[in-house]
Design a protein around this motif. Structure first.
Motif, PDB file in Angstrom:
ATOM      1  N   UNK A  92     -66.217 -59.266 -24.508  1.00 49.64           N
ATOM      2  CA  UNK A  92     -65.456 -60.421 -24.939  1.00 49.64           C
ATOM      3  C   UNK A  92     -64.124 -59.991 -25.554  1.00 49.64           C
ATOM      4  N   UNK A  93     -63.160 -60.871 -25.436  1.00 48.58           N
ATOM      5  CA  UNK A  93     -61.847 -60.654 -26.053  1.00 48.58           C
ATOM      6  C   UNK A  93     -61.988 -60.783 -27.575  1.00 48.58           C
TER       7      UNK A  93
ATOM      8  N   UNK B 167     -55.307 -53.862 -25.112  1.00 48.81           N
ATOM      9  CA  UNK B 167     -55.300 -52.462 -24.658  1.00 48.81           C
ATOM     10  C   UNK B 167     -55.965 -51.512 -25.651  1.00 48.81           C
ATOM     11  N   UNK B 168     -55.702 -51.718 -26.923  1.00 52.81           N
ATOM     12  CA  UNK B 168     -56.301 -50.815 -27.928  1.00 52.81           C
ATOM     13  C   UNK B 168     -57.778 -51.122 -28.163  1.00 52.81           C
ATOM     14  N   UNK B 169     -58.095 -52.398 -28.167  1.00 51.76           N
ATOM     15  CA  UNK B 169     -59.484 -52.788 -28.415  1.00 51.76           C
ATOM     16  C   UNK B 169     -60.381 -52.339 -27.262  1.00 51.76           C
TER      17      UNK B 169
ATOM     18  N   UNK C  89     -61.866 -48.813 -35.232  1.00 55.51           N
ATOM     19  CA  UNK C  89     -61.649 -50.244 -35.383  1.00 55.51           C
ATOM     20  C   UNK C  89     -60.841 -50.528 -36.649  1.00 55.51           C
ATOM     21  N   UNK C  90     -61.282 -49.917 -37.738  1.00 52.01           N
ATOM     22  CA  UNK C  90     -60.599 -50.112 -39.013  1.00 52.01           C
ATOM     23  C   UNK C  90     -59.144 -49.642 -38.917  1.00 52.01           C
ATOM     24  N   UNK C  91     -58.972 -48.472 -38.346  1.00 52.28           N
ATOM     25  CA  UNK C  91     -57.621 -47.934 -38.140  1.00 52.28           C
ATOM     26  C   UNK C  91     -56.749 -48.922 -37.365  1.00 52.28           C
ATOM     27  N   UNK C  92     -57.326 -49.472 -36.306  1.00 58.30           N
ATOM     28  CA  UNK C  92     -56.589 -50.437 -35.486  1.00 58.30           C
ATOM     29  C   UNK C  92     -56.167 -51.653 -36.301  1.00 58.30           C
TER      30      UNK C  92
ATOM     31  N   UNK D  92     -46.541 -57.253 -35.138  1.00 64.39           N
ATOM     32  CA  UNK D  92     -46.771 -56.527 -33.880  1.00 64.39           C
ATOM     33  C   UNK D  92     -47.414 -57.433 -32.831  1.00 64.39           C
ATOM     34  N   UNK D  93     -48.464 -58.112 -33.250  1.00 67.62           N
ATOM     35  CA  UNK D  93     -49.187 -58.971 -32.311  1.00 67.62           C
ATOM     36  C   UNK D  93     -48.289 -60.096 -31.804  1.00 67.62           C
ATOM     37  N   UNK D  94     -47.501 -60.657 -32.724  1.00 67.02           N
ATOM     38  CA  UNK D  94     -46.599 -61.739 -32.336  1.00 67.02           C
ATOM     39  C   UNK D  94     -45.586 -61.233 -31.299  1.00 67.02           C
ATOM     40  N   UNK D  95     -45.028 -60.074 -31.568  1.00 67.20           N
ATOM     41  CA  UNK D  95     -44.039 -59.493 -30.648  1.00 67.20           C
ATOM     42  C   UNK D  95     -44.646 -59.225 -29.271  1.00 67.20           C
TER      43      UNK D  95
END
Lengths: 147, 147
Positions: free
Chosen positions: A92-93, A110-112, B119-122, B130-133
DNA sequence: ATAATTAAGGACAAAGTTATCCTTAATTAT
DNA sequence: ATAATTAAGGATAACTTTGTCCTTAATTAT
């Protein structure tokens, strides 16, 4: 990460893999006490693991209980997750987007993805037997209760 | 992975980060339509993000709505997760064992730990900005609805 | 000032998950 | 055969999450 039902399923299965054989079946009472889970709820979960996915075996009556065969001990942990309907979670996303994909990725995609692949790899390569072996001489489960 | 509430929180925050500024606030209607979430439920979530954790801002009245400042756009994704009470999930044992630890690890511990750290690092390095961009010119959200 | 617009907040409803209890069926021992 | 033991299975309860609706408060425009 997973639902309580799945946690109980994992713990119970590992415990049964450690102690349950065809001539030493384990009752739901012992199981739920060992893994610190509600007996009746756990019973339902084990029924499902037995009936639908044949991960564990059981017989009723005196000296009845749950056990596993060599064959099902070799199943990957993922088999338990599948039985518990946790499959969706593994593809899942993160943002819950229905259309997130390689061609239309969400900003975490991409990272997930890389992390998720490791999770899947872990659950597919680790077998129930491995987990049972890793804790054979420990009291990881028993100690769960007493804080 | 996360609850629906958290998924909505992530999507809504990203959307607000993309479009909402102090002189272009976005209404709950536009937000929930864009990210495909139930308006009233989303409103509650945004209230929480605003009131308790000050990740977003809002004003009532005509031309009111939600927006973000430069400062809160720089917050890591983890800030949203914290606001949504998903912190536990990031340091919980896969098997749900209360006492699982370095010294008394469950059989999944060592391998799962490595994945969890990623995951935590991410979530700590990726910022809302970043996500918005990453999706500024895409229609990732809008397209979610039409299957 | 008044009316219109928008978020805040409370109450409640629906759905899903977790948990309990009781009866039935299967198996074993006597 | 009968009684005892144990899982199977159904019904239902408690709790949590998700979702809706309505009223209130804040802000703006007229």
């Amino acid at each position: 990460m997973f639902s309580k039902a799945t946690e109980y399923a994992l713990r119970a299965t590992i415990f049964i893999a450690q102690k349950g054989t065809e001539d030493n079946k384990i009752g739901i009472g012992e199981i739920s006490k060992a893994i610190d889970s509600p007996p009746s709820f756990t019973a339902k979960i084990l029924q499902a693991l037995r009936k639908n996915n044949k991960i564990i075996w059981s017989v009723s009556g005196p000296n009845g209980g749950f056990y596993m065969t060599e064959k099902t001990r070799k199943l990957p942990v993922r088999a338990i997750l599948e039985a518990m309907g946790e499959n969706e979670m593994l593809d899942k996303c993160v943002l819950g987007l229905a259309k997130c994909s390689e061609t239309k990725p969400c900003p975490m995609h991409s990272k997930y993805k890389i992390i998720k692949e490791q999770l899947i790899e872990l659950f597919e390569t680790k077998t129930i037997q491995h987990l049972a072996d890793d804790t054979k001489n420990g009291d990881v489960f028993i100690s769960n209760k007493s804080k």
